[in-house]
Design an enzyme around this catalytic site. Sequence first.
Site, PDB file in Angstrom:
ATOM      1  N   LYS A   1       1.900  -7.459  22.829  1.00  0.00           N
ATOM      2  CA  LYS A   1       1.162  -6.628  23.785  1.00  0.00           C
ATOM      3  C   LYS A   1       1.728  -5.210  23.880  1.00  0.00           C
ATOM      4  CE  LYS A   1      -0.022  -9.033  27.532  1.00  0.00           C
ATOM      5  NZ  LYS A   1       0.151  -9.907  28.722  1.00  0.00           N
ATOM      6  N   GLY A   2       2.342  -4.735  22.783  1.00  0.00           N
ATOM      7  CA  GLY A   2       2.848  -3.372  22.751  1.00  0.00           C
ATOM      8  C   GLY A   2       3.901  -3.127  23.816  1.00  0.00           C
TER       9      GLY A   2
ATOM     10  N   SER B   1      11.698   0.581  15.892  1.00  0.00           N
ATOM     11  CA  SER B   1      10.842   1.109  14.819  1.00  0.00           C
ATOM     12  C   SER B   1       9.923   2.226  15.312  1.00  0.00           C
ATOM     13  CB  SER B   1      10.001  -0.012  14.206  1.00  0.00           C
ATOM     14  OG  SER B   1       8.905  -0.357  15.035  1.00  0.00           O
TER      15      SER B   1
ATOM     16  N   GLU C   1      -4.522  -8.700   4.755  1.00  0.00           N
ATOM     17  CA  GLU C   1      -4.910  -7.573   3.891  1.00  0.00           C
ATOM     18  C   GLU C   1      -5.025  -8.001   2.431  1.00  0.00           C
ATOM     19  OE1 GLU C   1      -3.408  -3.613   6.305  1.00  0.00           O
ATOM     20  OE2 GLU C   1      -2.117  -4.384   4.714  1.00  0.00           O
TER      21      GLU C   1
ATOM     22  N   LYS D   1      10.937   6.416  15.313  1.00  0.00           N
ATOM     23  CA  LYS D   1      10.916   7.289  14.137  1.00  0.00           C
ATOM     24  C   LYS D   1       9.510   7.308  13.552  1.00  0.00           C
ATOM     25  CE  LYS D   1      15.721   6.207  12.904  1.00  0.00           C
ATOM     26  NZ  LYS D   1      16.594   5.584  11.877  1.00  0.00           N
TER      27      LYS D   1
ATOM     28  N   GLY E   1       4.136  -3.634  14.914  1.00  0.00           N
ATOM     29  CA  GLY E   1       3.790  -5.052  14.820  1.00  0.00           C
ATOM     30  C   GLY E   1       4.417  -5.709  13.607  1.00  0.00           C
ATOM     31  N   ASP E   2       4.443  -4.984  12.492  1.00  0.00           N
ATOM     32  CA  ASP E   2       5.069  -5.520  11.279  1.00  0.00           C
ATOM     33  C   ASP E   2       6.567  -5.678  11.476  1.00  0.00           C
ATOM     34  OD1 ASP E   2       2.599  -5.525   9.976  1.00  0.00           O
ATOM     35  OD2 ASP E   2       2.853  -3.469   9.281  1.00  0.00           O
TER      36      ASP E   2
ATOM     37  N   ASN F   1       0.827  -1.214   0.000  1.00  0.00           N
ATOM     38  CA  ASN F   1       0.000   0.000   0.000  1.00  0.00           C
ATOM     39  C   ASN F   1       0.854   1.254   0.000  1.00  0.00           C
ATOM     40  OD1 ASN F   1      -2.393  -1.505   0.275  1.00  0.00           O
ATOM     41  ND2 ASN F   1      -2.344  -1.396   2.506  1.00  0.00           N
ATOM     42  N   MET F   2       0.220   2.359  -0.333  1.00  0.00           N
ATOM     43  CA  MET F   2       0.811   3.663  -0.066  1.00  0.00           C
ATOM     44  C   MET F   2       0.084   4.235   1.143  1.00  0.00           C
ATOM     45  SD  MET F   2       3.339   5.436  -1.175  1.00  0.00           S
ATOM     46  CE  MET F   2       3.709   5.491  -2.927  1.00  0.00           C
TER      47      MET F   2
END
Length: 291
Positions: free
Chosen positions: A209-210, A270, A141, A273, A239-240, A14-15
């Site tokens: 769980k973040g 990640s 997705e 930024k 997550g990615d 995706n963009m």
Amino acid sequence: MGDKPVITIVGSINMDLVTIADNVPRQGETLQGKQFQINPGGKGANQAVAAARLGAHVQMIGCVGQDSFGRDLLQHLSEQGVDVSNVEPVTDMTGTATIVVSNQDNRIIVVPAANNHVTAEFVETKRDVIAGSDILILQLEIPLEGVRKAVEIAKENGVTVILNPAPIQDLPADLIEQVDYLTPNEHEFQLLQKGLDKKELQEKVILTKGSKGVALYQGGKESTIPAYKVNVVDTTGAGDSFNGGLAVALSNSLPIMEACRFGNAVAALSTTKLGAQTGMPTGKEVEAFIK
């Protein structure tokens, strides 16, 4: 390719159309934003870039539109070290994700467009690519039929499968049974519970769980691997990043607990930024961070 393990991602490209604001507007309300960016995204592409930046040999299977977004995304993925020879332009528009970032939170609306062409029939044409992989990563997705076909090919050929069940939808039990690792977040895990009644299915779960880290279910017990503490700028793509890091660690034969710690480090970096792919660290950055 050399002696590197091969990680294949079948998924979305995706963009991302990103708006940064102090607050999210309520219904009928218009607010002034602070910043707007157009960034490469899509969960599949994000995970491909995360793994490639860590030094893995990564190949992407997917579809983009025959438009400027599609051309730019293919060029970008290639520049990041991702093999895009199995990404095909189709007549639809390239997929987009509209993202609103406010107060370290993000809200996302995805329009799949070209990603809808990653069907079972399309994936079957990539059988040899999947069969020759060491690890296959999937998300939701793209059409579920495409996911199922990719898993089927992988399991016929002894390929390890990581399924990141996002965005969440009902998953058939027989699909979950074929997956080696399932990586939901807490919201996704709650919705998956009915498909995870059996103990052996729960033990496939790596629960992200973040800021609370990652939980594993082994031997009927939950083990938590703490998150690294950093100054968070943007959680988009965290997550990615974890999934890409997990795949790289597993492809290098790390035990699952160590692989999750490595994934945690990749995800933490990640978030320091802005942007999904733009914030993803290199292997050297992760090594230095862990030390």
